[in-house]
Each structure stands twice: as structure tokens, then as C-alpha cells.
Scaffold this motif. Sequence first.
Motif, PDB file in Angstrom:
ATOM      1  N   TYR A  17       0.809  -1.209   0.000  1.00  0.00           N
ATOM      2  CA  TYR A  17       0.000   0.000   0.000  1.00  0.00           C
ATOM      3  C   TYR A  17       0.845   1.262   0.000  1.00  0.00           C
ATOM      4  O   TYR A  17       1.910   1.321   0.613  1.00  0.00           O
ATOM      5  CB  TYR A  17      -0.961  -0.002   1.184  1.00  0.00           C
ATOM      6  CG  TYR A  17      -1.969  -1.119   1.094  1.00  0.00           C
ATOM      7  CD1 TYR A  17      -2.713  -1.315  -0.066  1.00  0.00           C
ATOM      8  CD2 TYR A  17      -2.175  -1.973   2.151  1.00  0.00           C
ATOM      9  CE1 TYR A  17      -3.639  -2.339  -0.161  1.00  0.00           C
ATOM     10  CE2 TYR A  17      -3.105  -3.000   2.077  1.00  0.00           C
ATOM     11  CZ  TYR A  17      -3.829  -3.177   0.917  1.00  0.00           C
ATOM     12  OH  TYR A  17      -4.748  -4.187   0.827  1.00  0.00           O
ATOM     13  N   THR A  18       0.344   2.267  -0.686  1.00  0.00           N
ATOM     14  CA  THR A  18       0.974   3.575  -0.780  1.00  0.00           C
ATOM     15  C   THR A  18       0.248   4.527   0.160  1.00  0.00           C
ATOM     16  O   THR A  18      -0.862   4.224   0.623  1.00  0.00           O
ATOM     17  CB  THR A  18       0.881   4.101  -2.218  1.00  0.00           C
ATOM     18  OG1 THR A  18      -0.493   4.159  -2.599  1.00  0.00           O
ATOM     19  CG2 THR A  18       1.639   3.204  -3.191  1.00  0.00           C
ATOM     20  N   ASP A  28       0.575   4.590  -7.259  1.00  0.00           N
ATOM     21  CA  ASP A  28      -0.326   3.490  -7.643  1.00  0.00           C
ATOM     22  C   ASP A  28      -0.453   3.417  -9.159  1.00  0.00           C
ATOM     23  O   ASP A  28      -0.354   2.338  -9.761  1.00  0.00           O
ATOM     24  CB  ASP A  28      -1.722   3.687  -7.042  1.00  0.00           C
ATOM     25  CG  ASP A  28      -1.804   3.397  -5.564  1.00  0.00           C
ATOM     26  OD1 ASP A  28      -0.892   2.745  -5.014  1.00  0.00           O
ATOM     27  OD2 ASP A  28      -2.800   3.832  -4.951  1.00  0.00           O
ATOM     28  N   PHE A  33      -1.246  -0.264 -10.581  1.00  0.00           N
ATOM     29  CA  PHE A  33      -2.116  -0.793  -9.536  1.00  0.00           C
ATOM     30  C   PHE A  33      -1.811  -2.252  -9.204  1.00  0.00           C
ATOM     31  O   PHE A  33      -2.579  -2.919  -8.525  1.00  0.00           O
ATOM     32  CB  PHE A  33      -3.597  -0.603  -9.897  1.00  0.00           C
ATOM     33  CG  PHE A  33      -3.934   0.840 -10.139  1.00  0.00           C
ATOM     34  CD1 PHE A  33      -4.220   1.696  -9.093  1.00  0.00           C
ATOM     35  CD2 PHE A  33      -3.930   1.349 -11.432  1.00  0.00           C
ATOM     36  CE1 PHE A  33      -4.498   3.034  -9.312  1.00  0.00           C
ATOM     37  CE2 PHE A  33      -4.222   2.686 -11.662  1.00  0.00           C
ATOM     38  CZ  PHE A  33      -4.501   3.529 -10.608  1.00  0.00           C
ATOM     39  N   ASN A  35       0.290  -3.199  -7.188  1.00  0.00           N
ATOM     40  CA  ASN A  35       0.596  -3.286  -5.764  1.00  0.00           C
ATOM     41  C   ASN A  35      -0.626  -3.696  -4.939  1.00  0.00           C
ATOM     42  O   ASN A  35      -0.486  -4.090  -3.800  1.00  0.00           O
ATOM     43  CB  ASN A  35       1.191  -1.969  -5.251  1.00  0.00           C
ATOM     44  CG  ASN A  35       0.391  -0.749  -5.656  1.00  0.00           C
ATOM     45  OD1 ASN A  35      -0.047  -0.627  -6.795  1.00  0.00           O
ATOM     46  ND2 ASN A  35       0.224   0.185  -4.740  1.00  0.00           N
ATOM     47  N   TYR A  36      -1.826  -3.642  -5.500  1.00  0.00           N
ATOM     48  CA  TYR A  36      -3.044  -4.133  -4.828  1.00  0.00           C
ATOM     49  C   TYR A  36      -3.215  -5.608  -5.196  1.00  0.00           C
ATOM     50  O   TYR A  36      -4.174  -6.013  -5.843  1.00  0.00           O
ATOM     51  CB  TYR A  36      -4.259  -3.298  -5.240  1.00  0.00           C
ATOM     52  CG  TYR A  36      -4.222  -1.919  -4.646  1.00  0.00           C
ATOM     53  CD1 TYR A  36      -4.852  -1.656  -3.435  1.00  0.00           C
ATOM     54  CD2 TYR A  36      -3.537  -0.881  -5.262  1.00  0.00           C
ATOM     55  CE1 TYR A  36      -4.803  -0.393  -2.859  1.00  0.00           C
ATOM     56  CE2 TYR A  36      -3.485   0.390  -4.691  1.00  0.00           C
ATOM     57  CZ  TYR A  36      -4.115   0.611  -3.499  1.00  0.00           C
ATOM     58  OH  TYR A  36      -4.058   1.858  -2.929  1.00  0.00           O
ATOM     59  N   PRO A  52      -7.871   0.219  -5.691  1.00  0.00           N
ATOM     60  CA  PRO A  52      -7.802   1.051  -4.482  1.00  0.00           C
ATOM     61  C   PRO A  52      -9.197   1.375  -3.921  1.00  0.00           C
ATOM     62  O   PRO A  52      -9.394   1.412  -2.706  1.00  0.00           O
ATOM     63  CB  PRO A  52      -7.095   2.325  -4.951  1.00  0.00           C
ATOM     64  CG  PRO A  52      -6.323   1.910  -6.146  1.00  0.00           C
ATOM     65  CD  PRO A  52      -7.148   0.832  -6.805  1.00  0.00           C
TER      66      PRO A  52
END
Length: 108
Positions: A17-18, A28, A33, A35-36, A52
Motif C-alpha cells: 500500500y501507498t 499506484d 495498480f 501493488n493491490y 484502491p
Amino acid sequence: AMEAPPLPLPQPTVSFYTPRNAAGAALDAYLGFENYHVEHHDFPEMPMYLLPRLRQIAPEAYDSLRAMPILEPATWAELLTGDFFYACQDRTLLGRERRAGEGSDERS
């Protein structure tokens, strides 16, 4: 005798998460995206840019899971020096597991 409750299954992947600000939103987008990651595995057909928002509207599904804050030095220390494994990685590409027959000193 009473049986022990089953152990929880290990979490196969984590999300990175950022911060919840404009810089985090830009990061992100830069990361596509990806990273999700947990959210993506839960809803693989969902457009990545909506992940997100999914986390925001369903915190009960994600807040109790392990996550790694992407801007924290401890996250990078674990990624770069620990035995971190990402569920979608091929461990053989990372040199963390040997293929059958590799590395043997035995000669026939």
C-alpha cells in the motif's frame, strides 16, 4: 480428547500500500495498480484502477491481512534481504529453489 482448532492458512500474497495522498495515487498509477495484489487475486476481472476503491469500500476484507507499506524502509529491508516470497513469483527464477538434479556433486 478435544481437537485443536485448525491453524489458519498462510496468506499467499500481500498488497503493497501507498500513502493515501496525491503522491500515493500517482505511485499506484505508475505501478499499474499491481501493488493491490490481494485485491487483484480476489477479483481478477476487475479493472486494476478500481482496486484502491475496492480496498476503501471493503476494509473488513483487507484490514486484518498482512500488508507492506511500500514507502517504509522495513518493507524494502525484508524484500531485499529476507526470504520474502511473492505468490506469483517463480522461485526458480530467483535462485531460491533448485531444479531437480541441479547443484548435486554426485557423479555417476
